[in-house]
Design an enzyme around this catalytic site. Structure first.
Site, PDB file in Angstrom:
ATOM      1  N   VAL A  64     -16.300   6.569 -20.455  1.00 56.03           N
ATOM      2  CA  VAL A  64     -16.648   5.519 -21.417  1.00 56.03           C
ATOM      3  C   VAL A  64     -17.625   4.498 -20.834  1.00 56.03           C
ATOM      4  O   VAL A  64     -18.092   3.609 -21.556  1.00 56.03           O
ATOM      5  CB  VAL A  64     -15.390   4.801 -21.943  1.00 56.03           C
ATOM      6  CG1 VAL A  64     -14.546   5.739 -22.777  1.00 56.03           C
ATOM      7  CG2 VAL A  64     -14.580   4.187 -20.805  1.00 56.03           C
TER       8      VAL A  64
ATOM      9  N   LYS B 197      -9.068  -8.861 -22.065  1.00 55.52           N
ATOM     10  CA  LYS B 197      -8.151  -8.511 -23.145  1.00 55.52           C
ATOM     11  C   LYS B 197      -8.246  -9.509 -24.296  1.00 55.52           C
ATOM     12  O   LYS B 197      -8.127  -9.129 -25.472  1.00 55.52           O
ATOM     13  CB  LYS B 197      -6.721  -8.421 -22.619  1.00 55.52           C
ATOM     14  CG  LYS B 197      -6.511  -7.260 -21.650  1.00 55.52           C
ATOM     15  CD  LYS B 197      -6.912  -5.927 -22.270  1.00 55.52           C
ATOM     16  CE  LYS B 197      -6.638  -4.745 -21.372  1.00 55.52           C
ATOM     17  NZ  LYS B 197      -6.997  -3.459 -22.000  1.00 55.52           N
TER      18      LYS B 197
ATOM     19  N   THR C 218       3.401   2.140 -15.917  1.00 56.39           N
ATOM     20  CA  THR C 218       2.281   3.079 -15.932  1.00 56.39           C
ATOM     21  C   THR C 218       1.591   3.024 -14.570  1.00 56.39           C
ATOM     22  O   THR C 218       1.888   2.149 -13.740  1.00 56.39           O
ATOM     23  CB  THR C 218       1.257   2.705 -17.014  1.00 56.39           C
ATOM     24  OG1 THR C 218       0.587   1.480 -16.638  1.00 56.39           O
ATOM     25  CG2 THR C 218       1.920   2.523 -18.378  1.00 56.39           C
TER      26      THR C 218
ATOM     27  N   ASP D 126     -10.416  11.997 -21.695  1.00 56.73           N
ATOM     28  CA  ASP D 126     -10.104  11.277 -20.465  1.00 56.73           C
ATOM     29  C   ASP D 126     -11.230  11.527 -19.466  1.00 56.73           C
ATOM     30  O   ASP D 126     -11.903  12.564 -19.510  1.00 56.73           O
ATOM     31  CB  ASP D 126      -8.766  11.749 -19.880  1.00 56.73           C
ATOM     32  CG  ASP D 126      -8.132  10.717 -18.969  1.00 56.73           C
ATOM     33  OD1 ASP D 126      -7.195  10.029 -19.419  1.00 56.73           O
ATOM     34  OD2 ASP D 126      -8.573  10.587 -17.817  1.00 56.73           O
TER      35      ASP D 126
ATOM     36  N   TYR E 160      -8.842  -9.927 -15.907  1.00 56.86           N
ATOM     37  CA  TYR E 160      -8.179  -8.977 -16.800  1.00 56.86           C
ATOM     38  C   TYR E 160      -7.807  -9.664 -18.114  1.00 56.86           C
ATOM     39  O   TYR E 160      -8.063  -9.129 -19.202  1.00 56.86           O
ATOM     40  CB  TYR E 160      -6.930  -8.430 -16.116  1.00 56.86           C
ATOM     41  CG  TYR E 160      -6.117  -7.460 -16.939  1.00 56.86           C
ATOM     42  CD1 TYR E 160      -6.487  -6.125 -17.029  1.00 56.86           C
ATOM     43  CD2 TYR E 160      -4.972  -7.882 -17.613  1.00 56.86           C
ATOM     44  CE1 TYR E 160      -5.729  -5.224 -17.788  1.00 56.86           C
ATOM     45  CE2 TYR E 160      -4.217  -6.989 -18.364  1.00 56.86           C
ATOM     46  CZ  TYR E 160      -4.598  -5.666 -18.449  1.00 56.86           C
ATOM     47  OH  TYR E 160      -3.855  -4.780 -19.197  1.00 56.86           O
TER      48      TYR E 160
END
Length: 266
Positions: free
Chosen positions: A75, A166, A197, A48, A162
């Site tokens: 990342v 995806k 989340t 993370d 977004y």
């Protein structure tokens, strides 16, 4: 490539003596997935950007009797990805969940916001798939599991960038499956519906918005992060040895329903 050995059904979902790298495991779906993988016997690398969050997940798994180690990873840093591949390239599976979203209509987007969403959701995914895919192929196989979204298939105002990332991830996974499959590497994505989340905190804070999303699901509710973990274990395990290039949709029936109104049956 030769077919894998016949499956022992008593070990179908077990991951004993295997290492699985989970990126974004400091919270949310990544944390739940890491716990599920550890419960099936995997040694889980808790990667993370927030190292304290990675350490917290690691401690949680170890308290449950599982095996895990914390690892800090950005990342967006290509060199950091290369270092992670060098260190954990012998893993059996990679799971990556890290993503961001800026919910604005296209006319209101700044290019900085566009770049932020695209770089984390798509560019980083591209790097992870090809870097780990190449190493897994050299090792004779492995499983790569990314997280797409129902937004790869259906959209609404304010979700354009977004959704595009995806949808792009879905196509990258298919391409990775095609390019690395002969070497035994499987590449798949999980596509959640609405999940409680940190990424959806803006919606859960608005009762009307939250309720509208809940009513769109065939099950009439949101998903919990732990309800995605089974899909991850499936794709990481021998239960899915002939599954690659696919999208496993876990959306409570959201994409099965046409429209937001339930008409009379007759």
């Amino acid at each position: 490539m030769n077919a894998p050995a016949p499956i022992d059904y008593t070990q179908l979902f077990r991951l004993d003596n295997r290492t699985v790298v989970v990126i974004g495991a400091g919270s949310g779906i990544g944390r739940e997935s890491a716990q599920a993988l550890a419960a099936q016997g995997a040694h889980v690398v808790i990667a993370d950007y927030a190292f304290d969050a990675a350490e917290a997940t690691t401690a949680l798994i170890q308290a449950q009797g599982g095996s895990a180690e914390a690892y800090q990873l950005n990342v967006l840093d290509d060199d950091a990805i290369d270092a992670a591949v060098e260190r954990f390239g012998s893993a059996a599976a990679l799971v990556f969940t890290a993503a961001t979203n800026v919910r604005k209509r296209m006319e209101d987007y700044s290019m900085d916001e566009f770049d932020r969403v695209v770089n984390l959701n798509l560019r980083a995914s591209f790097q992870l798939i090809r870097k780990f895919g190449t190493r897994f192929a050299a090792n004779g196989g492995g499983s790569i599991i990314g997280f797409a979204s129902i937004r790869a298939q259906v959209v609404e105002p304010g979700q354009g960038v977004y959704a595009a990332t995806k949808a792009g991830l879905v196509q990258l996974a298919k391409t990775g499956a095609a390019e690395y499959g002969a070497a035994g590497v499987r590449v798949n994505v999980v596509a959640p519906g609405v999940v409680e989340t940190p990424l959806t905190a803006q919606i859960t804070a608005n009762p009307e918005w939250y309720g509208a999303y809940a009513s769109k699901s065939a099950l009439g509710r949101w998903s919990r992060p732990d309800e995605l973990a089974g899909a991850v274990v499936f794709l990481a395990s021998d239960a899915s040895t002939f599954v690659t290039g696919t999208t496993l949709t876990v959306d409570g029936g959201w994409t099965a329903i046409d429209g937001r109104y339930t008409p009379p049956a007759s």
